[in-house]
Write a protein that holds these residues in place. Structure first.
Motif, PDB file in Angstrom:
ATOM      1  N   GLN A   1      16.694  63.480  -2.502  1.00  0.00           N
ATOM      2  CA  GLN A   1      18.066  63.021  -2.238  1.00  0.00           C
ATOM      3  C   GLN A   1      18.398  62.950  -0.744  1.00  0.00           C
ATOM      4  N   GLU A   2      17.487  63.453   0.098  1.00  0.00           N
ATOM      5  CA  GLU A   2      17.724  63.453   1.540  1.00  0.00           C
ATOM      6  C   GLU A   2      16.982  62.335   2.265  1.00  0.00           C
ATOM      7  N   GLN A   3      16.105  61.635   1.557  1.00  0.00           N
ATOM      8  CA  GLN A   3      15.351  60.567   2.216  1.00  0.00           C
ATOM      9  C   GLN A   3      16.309  59.447   2.632  1.00  0.00           C
ATOM     10  N   GLY A   4      15.937  58.768   3.699  1.00  0.00           N
ATOM     11  CA  GLY A   4      16.804  57.714   4.246  1.00  0.00           C
ATOM     12  C   GLY A   4      17.673  58.216   5.384  1.00  0.00           C
ATOM     13  N   LEU A   5      17.847  59.538   5.481  1.00  0.00           N
ATOM     14  CA  LEU A   5      18.603  60.095   6.606  1.00  0.00           C
ATOM     15  C   LEU A   5      17.752  60.013   7.869  1.00  0.00           C
ATOM     16  N   LYS A   6      18.429  59.820   8.988  1.00  0.00           N
ATOM     17  CA  LYS A   6      17.723  59.935  10.260  1.00  0.00           C
ATOM     18  C   LYS A   6      17.528  61.416  10.565  1.00  0.00           C
ATOM     19  N   LEU A   7      16.493  61.713  11.339  1.00  0.00           N
ATOM     20  CA  LEU A   7      16.152  63.102  11.643  1.00  0.00           C
ATOM     21  C   LEU A   7      17.356  63.855  12.223  1.00  0.00           C
ATOM     22  N   LYS A   8      18.074  63.235  13.142  1.00  0.00           N
ATOM     23  CA  LYS A   8      19.229  63.893  13.759  1.00  0.00           C
ATOM     24  C   LYS A   8      20.299  64.210  12.712  1.00  0.00           C
ATOM     25  N   GLU A   9      20.547  63.256  11.806  1.00  0.00           N
ATOM     26  CA  GLU A   9      21.536  63.483  10.736  1.00  0.00           C
ATOM     27  C   GLU A   9      21.119  64.641   9.845  1.00  0.00           C
ATOM     28  N   TYR A  10      19.840  64.661   9.506  1.00  0.00           N
ATOM     29  CA  TYR A  10      19.320  65.707   8.627  1.00  0.00           C
ATOM     30  C   TYR A  10      19.507  67.094   9.250  1.00  0.00           C
ATOM     31  N   LEU A  11      19.125  67.221  10.509  1.00  0.00           N
ATOM     32  CA  LEU A  11      19.210  68.525  11.170  1.00  0.00           C
ATOM     33  C   LEU A  11      20.663  68.962  11.344  1.00  0.00           C
ATOM     34  N   LYS A  12      21.544  67.999  11.587  1.00  0.00           N
ATOM     35  CA  LYS A  12      22.951  68.348  11.834  1.00  0.00           C
ATOM     36  C   LYS A  12      23.714  68.594  10.534  1.00  0.00           C
ATOM     37  N   LYS A  13      23.555  67.713   9.548  1.00  0.00           N
ATOM     38  CA  LYS A  13      24.357  67.805   8.325  1.00  0.00           C
ATOM     39  C   LYS A  13      23.739  68.713   7.264  1.00  0.00           C
ATOM     40  N   ILE A  14      22.440  68.624   7.094  1.00  0.00           N
ATOM     41  CA  ILE A  14      21.785  69.405   6.039  1.00  0.00           C
ATOM     42  C   ILE A  14      21.455  70.825   6.519  1.00  0.00           C
ATOM     43  N   GLN A  15      20.868  70.930   7.703  1.00  0.00           N
ATOM     44  CA  GLN A  15      20.477  72.255   8.213  1.00  0.00           C
ATOM     45  C   GLN A  15      21.528  72.887   9.118  1.00  0.00           C
ATOM     46  N   ARG A  16      22.588  72.146   9.443  1.00  0.00           N
ATOM     47  CA  ARG A  16      23.722  72.648  10.227  1.00  0.00           C
ATOM     48  C   ARG A  16      23.315  73.133  11.616  1.00  0.00           C
ATOM     49  N   PHE A  17      22.386  72.417  12.233  1.00  0.00           N
ATOM     50  CA  PHE A  17      21.980  72.730  13.600  1.00  0.00           C
ATOM     51  C   PHE A  17      23.020  72.171  14.574  1.00  0.00           C
ATOM     52  N   SER A  18      23.173  72.833  15.704  1.00  0.00           N
ATOM     53  CA  SER A  18      24.092  72.338  16.731  1.00  0.00           C
ATOM     54  C   SER A  18      23.462  71.160  17.462  1.00  0.00           C
ATOM     55  N   GLY A  19      24.321  70.287  17.991  1.00  0.00           N
ATOM     56  CA  GLY A  19      23.830  69.143  18.747  1.00  0.00           C
ATOM     57  C   GLY A  19      23.025  69.574  19.962  1.00  0.00           C
ATOM     58  N   ARG A  20      23.437  70.659  20.591  1.00  0.00           N
ATOM     59  CA  ARG A  20      22.746  71.150  21.779  1.00  0.00           C
ATOM     60  C   ARG A  20      21.320  71.578  21.455  1.00  0.00           C
ATOM     61  N   LEU A  21      21.157  72.296  20.346  1.00  0.00           N
ATOM     62  CA  LEU A  21      19.824  72.753  19.946  1.00  0.00           C
ATOM     63  C   LEU A  21      18.929  71.562  19.602  1.00  0.00           C
ATOM     64  N   ILE A  22      19.483  70.588  18.886  1.00  0.00           N
ATOM     65  CA  ILE A  22      18.707  69.409  18.481  1.00  0.00           C
ATOM     66  C   ILE A  22      18.255  68.618  19.700  1.00  0.00           C
ATOM     67  N   ARG A  23      19.194  68.347  20.610  1.00  0.00           N
ATOM     68  CA  ARG A  23      18.861  67.548  21.805  1.00  0.00           C
ATOM     69  C   ARG A  23      17.792  68.230  22.654  1.00  0.00           C
ATOM     70  N   GLY A  24      17.960  69.546  22.873  1.00  0.00           N
ATOM     71  CA  GLY A  24      17.011  70.275  23.711  1.00  0.00           C
ATOM     72  C   GLY A  24      15.610  70.268  23.121  1.00  0.00           C
ATOM     73  N   ALA A  25      15.521  70.474  21.799  1.00  0.00           N
ATOM     74  CA  ALA A  25      14.215  70.484  21.140  1.00  0.00           C
ATOM     75  C   ALA A  25      13.571  69.103  21.170  1.00  0.00           C
ATOM     76  N   ALA A  26      14.372  68.064  20.994  1.00  0.00           N
ATOM     77  CA  ALA A  26      13.834  66.698  21.003  1.00  0.00           C
ATOM     78  C   ALA A  26      13.308  66.329  22.396  1.00  0.00           C
ATOM     79  N   LEU A  27      14.082  66.686  23.441  1.00  0.00           N
ATOM     80  CA  LEU A  27      13.682  66.353  24.810  1.00  0.00           C
ATOM     81  C   LEU A  27      12.383  67.041  25.215  1.00  0.00           C
ATOM     82  N   SER A  28      12.170  68.256  24.686  1.00  0.00           N
ATOM     83  CA  SER A  28      10.958  68.991  25.049  1.00  0.00           C
ATOM     84  C   SER A  28       9.834  68.811  24.032  1.00  0.00           C
TER      85      SER A  28
END
Length: 299
Positions: A13-40
């Motif tokens: 039921q989660e397929q089709g989501l973009k990775l950023k959407e998944y981490l933010k909406k499903i796993q409730r990660f903060s935008g700061r944590l997501i951006r930092g991990a992606a950049l590195s």
């Protein structure tokens, strides 16, 4: 090391989501944590680095690496630290009275953070001090420190949930009118005063639950649970009601150090969801010796 990674498997039921959407909406990660991990480059799917706009498929295995290079301008100092609980994500310590939690202009060293940096280095852990909770210099008790950005994000996020509970014991002058109740009074910082707080309608809503757990001749021992976390909240509330803490020279009785040399307040219990898996942790400490001595004197 696997313990330094978090792994998720994408459900149908989660397929089709973009990775950023998944981490933010499903796993409730903060935008700061997501951006930092992606950049590195610390996010992989099926062992390949991916961008945040990657569209997920059912069964994708997302690997989120928690390790990143970081430093903190806090000197390491050897200190006697009482560890109540510790794992790969968090450490909970029982702070002694008279210890400042974090370096300030007035206390650049000798703080709990200085001691924790030494403790981490001695343990071979590349951690900085991420305080989840704080206590006044002369308040003793349990403090949570996150060992990584993920744990800090989760605990900070969950602090307003019903599963997160900070309980204190306090010895007060006099007796409350009711055996238990809720103190709901706004707390305000007067202009030009960096330390003292007052009850004032201009302040933020502040809620303290209390229950009398022991009666003395003229005084009481209270259990208190904070529903909000304002500076000096318990001390301000009880002082306003005419029942200041024993030993509290800022909000109580001047020269009130006959039986104890600090405010009789101890953060004795913590209940909170663990960052990884949401298991509820419940931790307690004993009443400190100086508060036990005070109780014996006023019984």
């Amino acid at each position: 090391m696997e313990e330094n990674k978090i792994v998720f498997k994408v459900k149908e039921q989660e397929q089709g989501l973009k990775l950023k959407e998944y981490l933010k909406k499903i796993q409730r990660f903060s935008g700061r944590l997501i951006r930092g991990a992606a950049l590195s480059g610390r996010i992989e799917i099926d062992n390949k680095r991916v961008k945040l706009n990657h569209v997920l498929k059912s069964g994708d295995v997302i690997c989120f690496n928690l390790i990143k290079e970081e430093s903190q301008n806090i000197g390491a100092e050897k200190m006697d630290i009482e560890v109540v609980y510790e794992d790969r994500d968090i450490i909970v310590v029982n702070k002694k009275p008279g210890i400042v939690v974090h370096p300030t202009r007035s206390y650049p060293s000798g703080t709990l953070a200085n001691g924790l940096i030494y403790y981490f280095q001695k343990s071979g852990e590349n951690c900085i001090v991420r305080l989840v909770s704080r206590l006044d210099m002369d308040t003793s008790g349990l403090i949570i420190v996150a060992k990584n950005q993920f744990a800090h994000m989760c605990l900070s996020r969950d602090m307003k949930s019903e599963d997160f509970e900070k309980s204190y014991i306090a010895v007060i002058h006099g007796k409350m009118k009711e055996g238990q109740g809720i103190i709901d009074l706004p707390i305000y910082r007067p202009e030009g005063d960096d330390i003292r707080r007052i009850v004032d309608k201009r302040g933020q809503r502040s809620i303290t639950h209390y229950k009398v757990i022991e009666e003395f001749k003229h005084d009481q021992l209270l259990k208190l649970i904070l529903k909000t976390g304002r500076t000096h909240q318990i001390r301000v509330h009880l002082s306003y009601l005419g029942h200041p803490l024993y030993g509290d020279t800022l909000y109580g009785i001047e020269g009130d150090n006959r039986y104890i040399n600090r405010q009789a307040l101890h953060a004795y219990r913590l209940k909170f969801p663990h960052p990884r898996g949401n298991k509820i942790l419940e931790l307690e400490t004993d009443i400190p010796e100086d508060i036990s001595h005070l109780i014996k004197e006023i019984k």
